[in-house]
Design a protein around this motif. Structure first.
Motif, short mmCIF file in Angstrom:
data_model
loop_
_atom_site.label_atom_id
_atom_site.label_comp_id
_atom_site.label_asym_id
_atom_site.label_seq_id
_atom_site.Cartn_x
_atom_site.Cartn_y
_atom_site.Cartn_z
N GLN A 51 -35.75 -35.90 -38.28
CA GLN A 51 -35.92 -34.52 -38.74
C GLN A 51 -34.63 -33.75 -38.51
O GLN A 51 -34.00 -33.87 -37.46
N THR A 52 -34.26 -32.94 -39.48
CA THR A 52 -33.01 -32.21 -39.36
C THR A 52 -33.19 -30.94 -38.54
O THR A 52 -34.24 -30.29 -38.57
N ALA A 53 -32.15 -30.59 -37.82
CA ALA A 53 -32.08 -29.27 -37.22
C ALA A 53 -32.01 -28.24 -38.35
O ALA A 53 -31.65 -28.58 -39.48
N PRO A 54 -32.37 -26.98 -38.08
CA PRO A 54 -32.36 -25.96 -39.15
C PRO A 54 -30.94 -25.60 -39.55
O PRO A 54 -30.36 -24.61 -39.08
N MET A 55 -30.37 -26.38 -40.47
CA MET A 55 -28.95 -26.28 -40.76
C MET A 55 -28.57 -24.98 -41.44
O MET A 55 -27.45 -24.48 -41.24
N ALA A 56 -29.44 -24.41 -42.26
CA ALA A 56 -29.09 -23.14 -42.91
C ALA A 56 -28.85 -22.06 -41.85
O ALA A 56 -27.87 -21.31 -41.92
N GLU A 57 -29.73 -22.00 -40.85
CA GLU A 57 -29.58 -21.00 -39.79
C GLU A 57 -28.40 -21.33 -38.89
O GLU A 57 -27.62 -20.43 -38.51
N LEU A 58 -28.24 -22.59 -38.55
CA LEU A 58 -27.13 -22.98 -37.69
C LEU A 58 -25.79 -22.80 -38.40
O LEU A 58 -24.80 -22.39 -37.79
N ARG B 14 -23.36 -29.57 -46.54
CA ARG B 14 -23.49 -28.24 -47.12
C ARG B 14 -23.22 -27.16 -46.09
O ARG B 14 -22.62 -26.12 -46.40
N ASP B 15 -23.67 -27.38 -44.86
CA ASP B 15 -23.52 -26.37 -43.80
C ASP B 15 -22.70 -26.90 -42.63
O ASP B 15 -22.84 -26.41 -41.51
N SER B 16 -21.87 -27.88 -42.88
CA SER B 16 -21.09 -28.46 -41.79
C SER B 16 -19.74 -28.92 -42.31
O SER B 16 -19.53 -29.06 -43.51
N ASN C 77 -16.26 -33.24 -47.02
CA ASN C 77 -15.82 -32.81 -48.35
C ASN C 77 -14.39 -32.31 -48.41
O ASN C 77 -13.84 -32.16 -49.50
N ASP C 78 -13.78 -32.02 -47.26
CA ASP C 78 -12.41 -31.52 -47.22
C ASP C 78 -11.45 -32.71 -47.27
O ASP C 78 -11.39 -33.51 -46.32
N PRO C 79 -10.68 -32.86 -48.35
CA PRO C 79 -9.81 -34.05 -48.47
C PRO C 79 -8.83 -34.20 -47.31
O PRO C 79 -8.62 -35.31 -46.82
N ALA C 80 -8.23 -33.09 -46.87
CA ALA C 80 -7.26 -33.18 -45.79
C ALA C 80 -7.93 -33.59 -44.48
O ALA C 80 -7.39 -34.41 -43.72
N LEU C 81 -9.12 -33.03 -44.23
CA LEU C 81 -9.83 -33.36 -43.00
C LEU C 81 -10.27 -34.83 -43.01
O LEU C 81 -10.13 -35.54 -42.01
N VAL D 191 -18.90 -27.19 -37.49
CA VAL D 191 -20.17 -27.88 -37.28
C VAL D 191 -20.00 -29.36 -37.57
O VAL D 191 -19.50 -29.75 -38.62
N VAL D 192 -20.41 -30.18 -36.60
CA VAL D 192 -20.48 -31.63 -36.77
C VAL D 192 -21.96 -32.01 -36.67
O VAL D 192 -22.57 -31.86 -35.62
#
Length: 418
Positions: free
Chosen positions: A145-152, A195-197, A221-225, A163-164
């Protein structure tokens, strides 16, 4: 077979599901030219990134290596702090400490084991009161189950934190975004899409949803990262490539006298790790990824059966509380048991289950209770994590279980509880 149970096989709390296609995939690598740093790793990375909807994926040795790479790529180091829920495996916190950071332990919801925004915010406040520079948080998707990522995610943006997502339990899980309202279809976002990390980490240990033997991955999603994650995974090496010459500190050394790139040339701009995944492991993981949907569907079906069968043991036993913001690929069947009311210790119950051929486990001893962390930070009041731990027991859950195995487990639990 298990001698204590006659003809009935022992049911561990989790195990891999290997078929002939998996074996053939590994055998093909063993018969080929590349055992490591070959095409199977790249193929798995492309398939995983496509499956979770991420811009890129970097495969690595295990979930702990994935955490170390994520923290390092974000520049987490001495003087920094990372918010980590106490209900997790040791690695989420230890990897941050290996980077030189302090760990700000957060409480969790005792019913779900998940860190919410209120828990993270309290941990940030405590850390800053200690003078720590809080740089990141690592929500854990416990049991699938996921943590509430929208809120976090909103909290992280407001506090200026990276966020990791520790999704070692959650490959195949999806977040459900209800923000459109009642008349708009719910949008499902695969865990790993970030989406939120900034980054998401996975594990492919044999008890996880898909197995690599040992293995992990970082998505983002960040190419450099992600390029930095990839370099750090392989000693921090920057190799010559069609577009890489401009990044070298000594571009002249990267070319021969005619200006062509020297194909052997590499530079190290920062120390990295040897956290590479082998082609042998990648081949197994890629084969298993092709059956991810089937694995997830079977785990969900087994959890439905558990919820139905465990109802007769209420209120002593409560099945996992389902959260409304995700559709989990259940990794654990983690139930809550009132051992005091049953008059049986957890150790006694586990021994009675084992005598009937049923394995079980406890996920987890709250990390803030571990001697290392207590010696560093003292005793922390995290009642939610302590309450969750006091009642936790994980029952068998894996795709090759039969429907009747659930009946057997619940009957054994009923007997063990007296």
């Amino acid at each position: 077979m298990n001698g204590e149970t006659g003809a009935l096989p022992f049911l561990p709390y989790g195990r891999q599901a290997i078929d002939e296609a998996d074996i053939a995939a590994v055998a093909a690598v063993l018969r080929g030219d590349w055992l490591t740093q070959g095409p199977a790793v790249a193929a798995f990375e492309r398939a995983l990134a496509g499956r979770v909807g991420a811009g890129a994926a970097v495969a690595c040795a295990n979930g702990t290596a994935a955490l170390r790479l994520a923290y390092a790529a974000l520049g987490i180091g001495p003087g920094d702090a990372v918010v980590v829920p106490s209900n997790t495996f040791l690695a989420t916190a230890s990897a941050a400490r290996h980077a030189g950071a302090e760990v700000a332990f957060a409480d969790v919801d005792p019913a779900t084991g998940l860190m919410g925004a209120e828990h993270a915010e309290a941990a940030v406040a405590r850390a800053r009161a200690c003078g720590w520079r809080v740089r990141a948080m690592a929500p854990v998707h416990y049991a699938g189950q996921t943590a509430p990522m929208a809120e976090l995610g909103a909290l992280a943006r407001a506090q200026g934190l990276a966020v990791v997502e520790d999704a070692c339990h959650a490959v195949g899980s999806v977040d459900c975004d209800p923000s459109g309202g009642m008349d708009v279809p719910v949008v499902e976002v695969p865990v790993g899409a970030c989406r939120d990390s900034a980054l998401t980490v996975f594990s492919f240990h044999p008890v996880k949803t898909i197995a690599a033997g040992e293995g992990g991955a970082v998505t983002g999603n960040d190419p450099a990262l992600m390029a930095r994650v990839r370099r750090l995974c392989n000693h921090g090496m920057l190799r010559a490539g069609p577009d890489g010459l401009a990044d070298f500190a000594d571009p002249a050394a990267a070319r021969d006298g005619d200006g062509a790139a020297n194909p052997w040339y590499y530079e190290m701009h920062e120390p990295g790790f040897n956290h590479r995944l082998s082609d042998i492991h990648a081949a197994l993981a890629l084969s298993q990824l092709g059956r991810l949907d089937a694995f997830v569907a079977r785990r969900r079906r087994l959890m439905e059966l558990y919820a139905d069968r465990l109802a007769r043991l209420a209120p002593l036993v409560e099945p996992a509380l389902a959260v409304p913001w995700c559709r989990p690929a259940w990794h654990l069947c983690a139930v809550a048991i009132d051992f005091a009311a049953a008059g049986r210790s957890r150790a006694r119950v586990m021994a009675a289950l084992r005598a009937r051929g049923v394995g079980s486990q406890v996920h987890y001893i709250p990390v803030h209770r571990q001697p290392y962390w207590q010696s560093r930070y003292g005793a922390l009041p995290l009642p939610g994590a302590d309450r969750h731990y006091a009642r936790a027991l994980s029952l068998p859950l894996y795709p090759s279980m039969l429907d009747e195995d659930v009946d057997r487990v619940v009957s054994a639990l009923e007997t063990a509880l007296g």
